[in-house]
Structure formats: C-alpha cells, structure tokens
Design a protein around this motif. Structure first.
Motif, PDB file in Angstrom:
ATOM      1  N   LYS A  43      36.338  35.789  48.497  1.00  0.00           N
ATOM      2  CA  LYS A  43      34.929  36.161  48.254  1.00  0.00           C
ATOM      3  C   LYS A  43      34.840  37.103  47.060  1.00  0.00           C
ATOM      4  CE  LYS A  43      32.566  35.786  52.595  1.00  0.00           C
ATOM      5  NZ  LYS A  43      32.444  36.459  53.863  1.00  0.00           N
ATOM      6  N   ALA A  44      35.726  38.094  47.040  1.00  0.00           N
ATOM      7  CA  ALA A  44      35.700  39.069  45.939  1.00  0.00           C
ATOM      8  C   ALA A  44      35.933  38.356  44.605  1.00  0.00           C
ATOM      9  CB  ALA A  44      36.752  40.148  46.173  1.00  0.00           C
ATOM     10  N   ILE A  45      36.913  37.458  44.578  1.00  0.00           N
ATOM     11  CA  ILE A  45      37.225  36.737  43.332  1.00  0.00           C
ATOM     12  C   ILE A  45      36.002  35.951  42.854  1.00  0.00           C
ATOM     13  CG2 ILE A  45      38.586  34.788  42.426  1.00  0.00           C
ATOM     14  CD1 ILE A  45      40.937  35.855  44.093  1.00  0.00           C
ATOM     15  N   GLU A  46      35.365  35.250  43.778  1.00  0.00           N
ATOM     16  CA  GLU A  46      34.188  34.460  43.388  1.00  0.00           C
ATOM     17  C   GLU A  46      33.063  35.364  42.884  1.00  0.00           C
ATOM     18  OE1 GLU A  46      33.419  32.095  46.830  1.00  0.00           O
ATOM     19  OE2 GLU A  46      34.732  30.480  46.113  1.00  0.00           O
ATOM     20  N   MET A  47      32.889  36.486  43.557  1.00  0.00           N
ATOM     21  CA  MET A  47      31.802  37.390  43.147  1.00  0.00           C
ATOM     22  C   MET A  47      32.089  38.038  41.789  1.00  0.00           C
ATOM     23  SD  MET A  47      30.976  38.939  46.884  1.00  0.00           S
ATOM     24  CE  MET A  47      29.836  40.215  46.416  1.00  0.00           C
ATOM     25  N   ILE A  48      33.358  38.336  41.546  1.00  0.00           N
ATOM     26  CA  ILE A  48      33.724  38.930  40.248  1.00  0.00           C
ATOM     27  C   ILE A  48      33.421  37.931  39.134  1.00  0.00           C
ATOM     28  CG2 ILE A  48      35.720  39.618  38.820  1.00  0.00           C
ATOM     29  CD1 ILE A  48      36.909  40.805  41.508  1.00  0.00           C
ATOM     30  N   ARG A  49      33.805  36.682  39.365  1.00  0.00           N
ATOM     31  CA  ARG A  49      33.567  35.664  38.330  1.00  0.00           C
ATOM     32  C   ARG A  49      32.080  35.419  38.101  1.00  0.00           C
ATOM     33  NH1 ARG A  49      38.494  31.228  38.939  1.00  0.00           N
ATOM     34  NH2 ARG A  49      39.855  32.363  37.520  1.00  0.00           N
ATOM     35  N   GLU A  50      31.329  35.385  39.195  1.00  0.00           N
ATOM     36  CA  GLU A  50      29.890  35.155  39.072  1.00  0.00           C
ATOM     37  C   GLU A  50      29.217  36.315  38.329  1.00  0.00           C
ATOM     38  OE1 GLU A  50      28.159  33.845  42.791  1.00  0.00           O
ATOM     39  OE2 GLU A  50      26.266  34.732  42.109  1.00  0.00           O
ATOM     40  N   TYR A  51      29.610  37.528  38.705  1.00  0.00           N
ATOM     41  CA  TYR A  51      29.021  38.700  38.061  1.00  0.00           C
ATOM     42  C   TYR A  51      29.350  38.702  36.562  1.00  0.00           C
ATOM     43  CZ  TYR A  51      28.160  43.548  36.806  1.00  0.00           C
ATOM     44  OH  TYR A  51      27.719  44.682  36.180  1.00  0.00           O
ATOM     45  N   ARG A  52      30.581  38.289  36.241  1.00  0.00           N
ATOM     46  CA  ARG A  52      30.975  38.247  34.822  1.00  0.00           C
ATOM     47  C   ARG A  52      30.099  37.246  34.057  1.00  0.00           C
ATOM     48  NH1 ARG A  52      36.699  37.382  34.897  1.00  0.00           N
ATOM     49  NH2 ARG A  52      36.445  35.131  34.895  1.00  0.00           N
ATOM     50  N   ARG A  53      29.915  36.054  34.666  1.00  0.00           N
ATOM     51  CA  ARG A  53      29.085  35.030  34.013  1.00  0.00           C
ATOM     52  C   ARG A  53      27.670  35.546  33.779  1.00  0.00           C
ATOM     53  NH1 ARG A  53      31.705  31.223  37.195  1.00  0.00           N
ATOM     54  NH2 ARG A  53      30.162  31.432  38.845  1.00  0.00           N
ATOM     55  N   GLU A  54      27.136  36.203  34.813  1.00  0.00           N
ATOM     56  CA  GLU A  54      25.730  36.635  34.718  1.00  0.00           C
ATOM     57  C   GLU A  54      25.522  37.851  33.833  1.00  0.00           C
ATOM     58  OE1 GLU A  54      24.602  37.108  38.751  1.00  0.00           O
ATOM     59  OE2 GLU A  54      24.350  34.946  39.051  1.00  0.00           O
ATOM     60  N   SER A  55      26.444  38.801  33.928  1.00  0.00           N
ATOM     61  CA  SER A  55      26.212  40.077  33.227  1.00  0.00           C
ATOM     62  C   SER A  55      26.874  40.151  31.854  1.00  0.00           C
ATOM     63  CB  SER A  55      26.751  41.234  34.065  1.00  0.00           C
ATOM     64  OG  SER A  55      28.168  41.172  34.087  1.00  0.00           O
ATOM     65  N   GLY A  56      27.873  39.287  31.651  1.00  0.00           N
ATOM     66  CA  GLY A  56      28.622  39.358  30.386  1.00  0.00           C
ATOM     67  C   GLY A  56      29.553  40.562  30.342  1.00  0.00           C
ATOM     68  N   SER A  57      29.682  41.293  31.453  1.00  0.00           N
ATOM     69  CA  SER A  57      30.581  42.461  31.474  1.00  0.00           C
ATOM     70  C   SER A  57      32.032  42.009  31.401  1.00  0.00           C
ATOM     71  CB  SER A  57      30.394  43.265  32.760  1.00  0.00           C
ATOM     72  OG  SER A  57      29.116  43.809  32.800  1.00  0.00           O
ATOM     73  N   GLN A  58      32.857  42.911  30.855  1.00  0.00           N
ATOM     74  CA  GLN A  58      34.262  42.560  30.668  1.00  0.00           C
ATOM     75  C   GLN A  58      35.085  43.035  31.864  1.00  0.00           C
ATOM     76  OE1 GLN A  58      34.455  44.428  26.838  1.00  0.00           O
ATOM     77  NE2 GLN A  58      34.608  42.404  25.863  1.00  0.00           N
ATOM     78  N   LEU A  59      35.171  42.151  32.854  1.00  0.00           N
ATOM     79  CA  LEU A  59      35.976  42.466  34.037  1.00  0.00           C
ATOM     80  C   LEU A  59      36.687  41.213  34.517  1.00  0.00           C
ATOM     81  CD1 LEU A  59      33.857  42.733  37.296  1.00  0.00           C
ATOM     82  CD2 LEU A  59      33.070  41.563  35.256  1.00  0.00           C
ATOM     83  N   GLY A  60      37.760  41.412  35.230  1.00  0.00           N
ATOM     84  CA  GLY A  60      38.493  40.289  35.802  1.00  0.00           C
ATOM     85  C   GLY A  60      39.304  40.797  36.977  1.00  0.00           C
ATOM     86  N   PHE A  61      40.079  39.908  37.572  1.00  0.00           N
ATOM     87  CA  PHE A  61      40.841  40.344  38.743  1.00  0.00           C
ATOM     88  C   PHE A  61      42.322  40.018  38.590  1.00  0.00           C
ATOM     89  CE2 PHE A  61      39.881  35.891  39.454  1.00  0.00           C
ATOM     90  CZ  PHE A  61      41.092  35.386  39.901  1.00  0.00           C
ATOM     91  N   THR A  62      43.119  40.746  39.335  1.00  0.00           N
ATOM     92  CA  THR A  62      44.502  40.336  39.525  1.00  0.00           C
ATOM     93  C   THR A  62      44.926  40.751  40.934  1.00  0.00           C
ATOM     94  OG1 THR A  62      46.747  40.309  38.649  1.00  0.00           O
ATOM     95  CG2 THR A  62      45.578  42.404  38.474  1.00  0.00           C
ATOM     96  N   LEU A  63      46.000  40.167  41.420  1.00  0.00           N
ATOM     97  CA  LEU A  63      46.509  40.501  42.759  1.00  0.00           C
ATOM     98  C   LEU A  63      48.015  40.626  42.675  1.00  0.00           C
ATOM     99  CD1 LEU A  63      44.313  37.878  43.302  1.00  0.00           C
ATOM    100  CD2 LEU A  63      44.677  38.707  45.604  1.00  0.00           C
ATOM    101  N   ASP A  64      48.569  41.441  43.563  1.00  0.00           N
ATOM    102  CA  ASP A  64      50.014  41.437  43.750  1.00  0.00           C
ATOM    103  C   ASP A  64      50.311  40.500  44.906  1.00  0.00           C
ATOM    104  OD1 ASP A  64      51.213  42.804  41.762  1.00  0.00           O
ATOM    105  OD2 ASP A  64      51.081  44.762  42.730  1.00  0.00           O
ATOM    106  N   ALA A  65      51.509  40.614  45.471  1.00  0.00           N
ATOM    107  CA  ALA A  65      51.854  39.730  46.583  1.00  0.00           C
ATOM    108  C   ALA A  65      51.198  40.237  47.864  1.00  0.00           C
ATOM    109  CB  ALA A  65      53.366  39.681  46.726  1.00  0.00           C
ATOM    110  N   GLY A  66      49.886  40.151  47.914  1.00  0.00           N
ATOM    111  CA  GLY A  66      49.144  40.634  49.069  1.00  0.00           C
ATOM    112  C   GLY A  66      47.682  40.239  48.934  1.00  0.00           C
ATOM    113  N   ALA A  67      46.846  40.771  49.824  1.00  0.00           N
ATOM    114  CA  ALA A  67      45.441  40.359  49.870  1.00  0.00           C
ATOM    115  C   ALA A  67      44.527  41.221  49.009  1.00  0.00           C
ATOM    116  CB  ALA A  67      44.955  40.419  51.313  1.00  0.00           C
ATOM    117  N   ASN A  68      45.007  42.414  48.620  1.00  0.00           N
ATOM    118  CA  ASN A  68      44.125  43.328  47.890  1.00  0.00           C
ATOM    119  C   ASN A  68      43.846  42.834  46.473  1.00  0.00           C
ATOM    120  OD1 ASN A  68      44.198  44.863  50.165  1.00  0.00           O
ATOM    121  ND2 ASN A  68      45.846  46.194  49.422  1.00  0.00           N
ATOM    122  N   VAL A  69      42.630  43.109  46.023  1.00  0.00           N
ATOM    123  CA  VAL A  69      42.215  42.594  44.712  1.00  0.00           C
ATOM    124  C   VAL A  69      42.054  43.771  43.746  1.00  0.00           C
ATOM    125  CG1 VAL A  69      40.398  41.332  43.480  1.00  0.00           C
ATOM    126  CG2 VAL A  69      41.031  40.650  45.808  1.00  0.00           C
TER     127      VAL A  69
END
Ligand code: DP6
Length: 368
Positions: A298-324
């Motif tokens: 959910k977080a990943i999808e919301m980050i991508r959607e927010y980026r598309r809509e706002s044009g803000s420079q953000l993205g995600f990464t994960l380690d070997a776990g669930a935290n984003v």
C-alpha cells in the motif's frame, strides 16, 4: 589473496615486533547505519560480494561503541567482556568473540589483549534498522584506533580503508558505513578505485542528491524473518542469480553518471528497481520468502501515486524486510513530510515513522 589483505598482513607482521607504548587505554566511536540504493545480495567465500553495492549513510541511526583495553603478553587469545545497552548479551558476545578470532591474524595484538566493550544503539532493536552495519563499523573503528594508540603509530591515510576492510569481515554492509554521504563497496567498472575488499566514499555527488532524507515507515516492528547470511546463501541456488548480478552492475554504472549529473528522477527509478529486484530474488529462492506485508505494498503504491500527482522527488527502497524507506530530496521535504504524516503514518505499526537523513559518517567520541 587480495592486494590490500596482503598489505595488512605485512603491516601486522611488522607491528608484532614493535614495542607496545600504551598497554592500557580507552576509545569510543559512533558509527551510523546505512541504506543500500544498489543492493548487496549474494556473496562469495571470504566475504566477497557477488556484485558492487552503493548506499546512503544515515545520520541519526547510530551505534556507539566504547572499548577499554589492556595489553598483557601472558594472554594467548583475545579476551572479551561485552555489554549491549548496559547488559551482558551472550549471543552478541559470542559473535564478537568469533569475529576477533577471525581477524587476529590481521591484528596480532588482539591475542594478548583484554577488551571490555560497551555498545548501544540510539534506535530501537525492533525498528528493523540494520544494526549490523552500524555495530560492526563502530567496532572496526575502535579496533583500528586501539592499534594506533597501543603502538603510537599513525596509519592515517589507510585508517578508514583498514576500518572498512575489517568492518566488511564482520558484516558486508558495515564496510560502507565508514564513510559519510554515499559509499560504494565492490568491484565495478565505473570506478577505478573500487574494491571487493573495502568500501570507498562516493565523490562528486550533485548538490540535489546531497542531504537526501530517509523516513523509515515501520510497517512491522520486530525481528527480521530472514537473516542476511541465510538470504545471501539462498542466492547460490537462485535460478536468476547471474542475471541479478549483471543487472546490479548495470545499475551501478547508470548511477555513476546520475549521481554526478543530479538526475533525481533517474536516481529514484534505479533505487526502486533495486528494491523490487531484491524482493524478487527472495520470492524466487528456495524456500521463497514474501517479506513485504500488505501495508508495504500500500505504501509503495501511495508513494508512486503521490509522486505522479505532485511531481515531488520521492521514491522508496526496502531492505530484507517489510519496512519501507521513503527517500526524498531536501527541496521536497516540507511537502513530502506532510504526506508521510497524514497518509503513510497510519500504515505503520503504532504509527511509527523514523525520520533520518544522509549524514557525515562515523565520529570519534574519545580524545585523540
Ligand atoms: C539487504 O551486510 O547484513 O541490507 O555480510 O552477511 O552481514 P552480511 O550481510 P548484510 O547484508 C545486507 C543486505 C541488504 C542489502 C545491503 O545493505 O546492501
């Protein structure tokens, strides 16, 4: 044997014949955790990475390690007492003892030294922040420092290189925590000085990629389900391993020009591709692991959607776990933080978000 290791062994044999000038002393270092942009996942014997990796050094998530040492010629192997956050911790103590035994050829004085180590993290154990990177780099730095104090030697030029080398033997990702901002570990054709033996600082970072922010969404507090060493091992039989190692090298090469050129959009694309590739490797291993939770997705999808809509420079990464990890530029900070607080925080366990940022690397806490 690799080049730098030979040099360190020569240095070790030289030092063994030198007089110990300060048989007792104290040192303390704090060292940060890091978050990989290009992931290290898979290794060869001797703690050699299957591909080069690159990470952001964090600022706030740190381990502080202080060591009191006593040199005593009558002792024949490293002696150790270890306290974690003020309490004895048998499991950690065993791991460190094993590590000291492994590296004593490189630091021969360890065989005749009693170490009393106190270590603490300023982030909760359950937060899922990689503690082996900060802990092993802090320990390696104190060991290099003790050697200099004991023998009154200055190896200043190679101090960090040696610390990174020793940190790597404790935990691969720890080799990168020795340097601030961004560090790279592993041979890659895009950097001549790169090495499998130690990390190097990434230089020439474009100002837009300096001071990146990392807000860690604690989707799931608690221990990791897959230990890194088990995960690295799974790559030996993963059918896609070869392609993954080639893709990682391509990403390293792309990043080289992106980092100096400051193409933030491209930086984010590579970072997200790496995070998803790491998880794809885990899913396609035998046994396969699904480490993301519904709220990670959910977080990943919301980050991508927010980026598309706002044009803000953000993205995600994960380690070997669930935290984003939400990575964003300083310029977009005020908007992105509001978005995190209002939209992403509710996805986190107990609403926990840890705000961190790129930092300057380890610091000596004791007097020189
Ligand atoms: C997914 O450095 O923890 O965080 O060398 O066995 O201690 P060991 O592994 P470790 O692996 C880190 C894996 C990773 C990716 C990364 O940090 O590059």
């Amino acid at each position: 044997m690799k080049k730098f290791e030979i040099l360190l062994l020569e240095q070790a044999s030289e030092i063994s014949s030198e007089k110990v000038l300060n048989p007792e002393g104290f040192t303390a270092w704090t060292s940060p955790s890091n978050i990989a942009i290009v992931k290290y996942w898979g290794k060869r014997p001797g703690q050699i990475p299957a591909n080069a990796s690159l990470s952001l050094t964090l600022s706030k998530a740190r381990t502080e390690t202080s060591v009191t040492y006593t040199y005593d010629k009558s002792i024949k192997e490293p002696q150790l007492t270890f306290k974690f956050e003020g309490k004895t911790q048998d499991q950690f103590e065993k791991r460190i003892k094993k590590y000291l035994l492994e590296i004593r050829e490189l630091l021969p004085w360890l065989n005749h030294t009693k170490l009393s180590i106190d270590s603490s993290n300023n982030f909760p154990h359950s937060s899922g922040i990689a503690s082996s990177a900060s802990a092993m780099s802090a320990l390696a730095l104190t060991l290099c420092d003790i050697e200099e104090r004991m023998y009154g030697r200055k190896t200043a030029k190679d101090f960090m290189k040696k610390a990174s080398f020793l940190a790597r033997l404790g935990s691969g990702s720890a080799s990168r925590s020795v340097y601030g901002n961004m560090a790279e570990w592993g041979m890659t054709s895009c950097r001549r000085e790169s090495s499998d033996e130690f990390a190097i600082p990434v230089t020439g970072i474009h100002e837009d990629l300096l001071m990146l922010r990392d807000s860690i969404l604690i989707i799931e507090a608690g221990k990791k389900k897959v230990s890194s060493s088990f995960g690295h091992d799974l790559m030996k039989s993963n059918p896609y391993a070869k392609l993954r190692f080639e893709a990682a090298e391509e990403n390293m090469q792309r990043l080289c020009s992106v980092i100096t050129g400051g193409d933030t959009g491209h930086f984010i694309d590579i970072m997200e591709n790496e995070a998803l590739s790491l998880h794809a490797m885990m899913m396609t291993s035998t046994p396969g692991f699904l480490l993301m939770k519904p709220n990670s997705l959910k977080a990943i999808e919301m980050i991508r959607e927010y980026r598309r809509e706002s044009g803000s420079q953000l993205g995600f990464t994960l380690d070997a776990g669930a935290n984003v990890h939400v990575i964003y530029t300083k310029k977009s900070e005020s908007k992105v933080k509001k978005f995190i607080e209002s939209e992403l925080k509710p996805l986190c366990e107990n609403g926990l978000v840890i705000h961190d940022e790129m930092g300057g690397g380890p610091e000596r806490m004791s007097e020189v």
